[in-house]
Design an enzyme around this catalytic site. Structure first.
Site, short mmCIF file in Angstrom:
data_model
loop_
_atom_site.label_atom_id
_atom_site.label_comp_id
_atom_site.label_asym_id
_atom_site.label_seq_id
_atom_site.Cartn_x
_atom_site.Cartn_y
_atom_site.Cartn_z
N ARG A 178 0.62 -7.76 -1.53
CA ARG A 178 1.59 -7.39 -2.57
C ARG A 178 1.12 -7.75 -3.97
O ARG A 178 1.67 -7.26 -4.94
CB ARG A 178 2.95 -8.04 -2.28
CG ARG A 178 2.94 -9.56 -2.24
CD ARG A 178 4.27 -10.06 -1.68
NE ARG A 178 4.35 -11.50 -1.57
CZ ARG A 178 3.81 -12.23 -0.60
NH1 ARG A 178 3.11 -11.63 0.34
NH2 ARG A 178 3.95 -13.55 -0.57
N SER B 39 -5.94 -5.26 4.30
CA SER B 39 -6.79 -5.90 5.31
C SER B 39 -7.76 -4.92 5.94
O SER B 39 -8.82 -5.32 6.45
CB SER B 39 -5.93 -6.51 6.41
OG SER B 39 -5.26 -5.49 7.15
N GLU C 54 9.88 -10.47 -0.24
CA GLU C 54 8.73 -11.27 0.17
C GLU C 54 8.54 -12.54 -0.67
O GLU C 54 8.18 -13.59 -0.13
CB GLU C 54 7.46 -10.42 0.12
CG GLU C 54 7.43 -9.31 1.16
CD GLU C 54 6.05 -8.69 1.31
OE1 GLU C 54 5.11 -9.42 1.72
OE2 GLU C 54 5.90 -7.50 1.00
N THR D 253 -4.32 -2.61 9.30
CA THR D 253 -2.91 -2.27 9.48
C THR D 253 -2.79 -1.23 10.60
O THR D 253 -3.31 -0.12 10.49
CB THR D 253 -2.31 -1.71 8.19
OG1 THR D 253 -2.57 -2.63 7.12
CG2 THR D 253 -0.82 -1.48 8.33
N SER E 38 0.84 -1.20 0.00
CA SER E 38 0.00 0.00 0.00
C SER E 38 0.87 1.25 0.00
O SER E 38 0.58 2.23 -0.68
CB SER E 38 -0.91 0.01 1.24
OG SER E 38 -1.71 -1.15 1.28
N SER F 192 -5.10 0.24 2.89
CA SER F 192 -4.72 -0.97 3.63
C SER F 192 -5.48 -2.15 3.06
O SER F 192 -6.72 -2.10 2.97
CB SER F 192 -5.02 -0.82 5.12
OG SER F 192 -4.92 -2.07 5.79
N HIS G 87 26.63 11.11 -4.42
CA HIS G 87 27.14 12.02 -3.39
C HIS G 87 27.52 11.30 -2.11
O HIS G 87 27.86 11.95 -1.11
CB HIS G 87 26.12 13.12 -3.11
CG HIS G 87 25.90 14.04 -4.28
ND1 HIS G 87 26.59 15.22 -4.45
CD2 HIS G 87 25.10 13.92 -5.37
CE1 HIS G 87 26.21 15.80 -5.58
NE2 HIS G 87 25.30 15.03 -6.15
N LYS H 116 3.79 -9.59 13.43
CA LYS H 116 2.44 -9.07 13.66
C LYS H 116 1.81 -9.74 14.88
O LYS H 116 1.15 -9.08 15.69
CB LYS H 116 1.56 -9.32 12.42
CG LYS H 116 1.87 -8.43 11.24
CD LYS H 116 0.92 -8.73 10.10
CE LYS H 116 1.16 -7.81 8.92
NZ LYS H 116 0.25 -8.12 7.77
#
Length: 331
Positions: free
Chosen positions: A136, A85, A215, A88, A42, A83, A231, A325
């Site tokens: 994903r 689900s 993943e 999140t 997301s 999100s 740089h 989680k």
């Protein structure tokens, strides 16, 4: 996962249909800024949108990946929370702060707490399919709906619709070539540390590749952007020498790269090759910025599933993420 990657083109088509059918109204004042909130896929969808609209919106756009919001969020902010689900925790925390700041809030989700909040407070929202069970694998839905919400808020004109349609056609035309390139890159990445370089505008696309390698293929990767990399990081290619040969560098080139950035890419390649470092290049295909972004996104997704096969990794599982989680939810 391979079937889900295969379905990305159809997902884009479906996402356009969802966006067109959406009945979304924003009643807020003229906006001074936009905040796109989300984590993981997301969040990277927000990064891609932020880069795409940089020369199209007259107000600044930031991507918020965390629990808290910057102090400038106010009633003059358009806040879009994404999100998969809808649960999140970082995004939910940010939503609550945005509501307290009286920002105009829009939601993109499959359900969960986000959808409950949107419906309970009669806030603009778009529901996307969640059948894949894989956030994903839903980047097309997230990205397209974020564009539509910006459009419905009166910030983005409808040019993106034509470019989305053209992007779908391009991917259909190029899918054979994409798969061949992806297979070659996966073989080059196996057993190596992919180091991914792109111009600043395309850094979100390189980040998408990194996340997919993490993943799906269970493999580390590193991302940086030019000209910033010139740089600092370019000087770091000296120690420790015993690691040289372990990375493989991929430079993602596009016709939208600033001429000076393109020159820097070529010179950086010379510097790294002098250190016996492999440097690969891929050139984006497409007539528009969005076409080239989505071309590289789809290429990246195929690289990740091919590399997962080479690594004997299961791209459908995310055991470490689920462990984190679960443990965090106990506190």
């Amino acid at each position: 996962m391979k079937q889900l990657v295969e379905g990305f083109i159809q997902q884009l088509r479906h996402a356009i249909e969802i966006g067109e059918r959406a009945t979304v109204t924003f009643a807020g004042p003229p906006y001074a800024n936009v905040v796109l909130a989300g984590m993981g896929s997301s969040g990277v969808g927000g990064n891609i949108v932020q880069s795409y609209v940089a020369d199209k919106l007259s107000v600044p756009v930031i991507v918020n990946k965390g629990y808290s919001l910057p102090a400038f969020v106010s009633p003059n902010t358009l806040f879009i929370a994404t999100s998969f689900s809808g649960n999140t925790e970082e995004t939910l925390s940010a939503v609550r702060e945005a509501m307290e700041a009286e920002a105009s809030v829009g939601f993109i989700t499959t359900g969960g707490e986000l959808l409950r909040m949107a419906q309970e407070n009669n806030m603009p929202h778009i529901v996307v399919p969640g059948g894949s069970g894989q956030p994903r694998a839903s980047l097309g839905y997230f990205l397209v709906q974020q564009l539509y919400l910006l459009y419905y808020a009166g910030l983005l004109d409808d040019t993106f619709k034509t470019e989305l349609s053209q992007s779908v056609n391009l991917l259909e035309e190029q899918i054979g070539s994409i798969k061949v390139q992806a297979s070659a890159l996966a073989n080059a990445f196996q057993g190596k540390l992919p180091v991914l370089y792109a111009s600043d505008a395309f850094e979100p696309v390189a980040l998408r590749l990194q996340q997919q390698l993490n993943e799906n293929a269970k493999q580390l990767a590193h991302v940086n952007a030019l000209p910033e990399m010139n740089h600092n990081e370019v000087e770091g290619w000296q120690c420790p020498e015993k690691l040289f040969g372990q990375p493989v560098v991929l430079t993602m080139k596009t016709s939208y790269d600033h001429p000076r950035v393109r020159l820097r890419m070529d010179l950086t390649k010379k510097v790294l090759e002098q250190k016996k470092q492999d440097v690969l290049e891929v050139e984006a295909v497409g007539a528009t910025l969005l076409e080239q972004m989505l071309y590289l996104v789809h290429l990246s997704d195929w690289v990740s599933v091919y590399l997962a096969e080479l690594n004997s990794a299961n791209p459908n599982t995310i055991d470490s993420i689920n462990y984190l989680k679960g443990e965090i939810s106990k506190v």
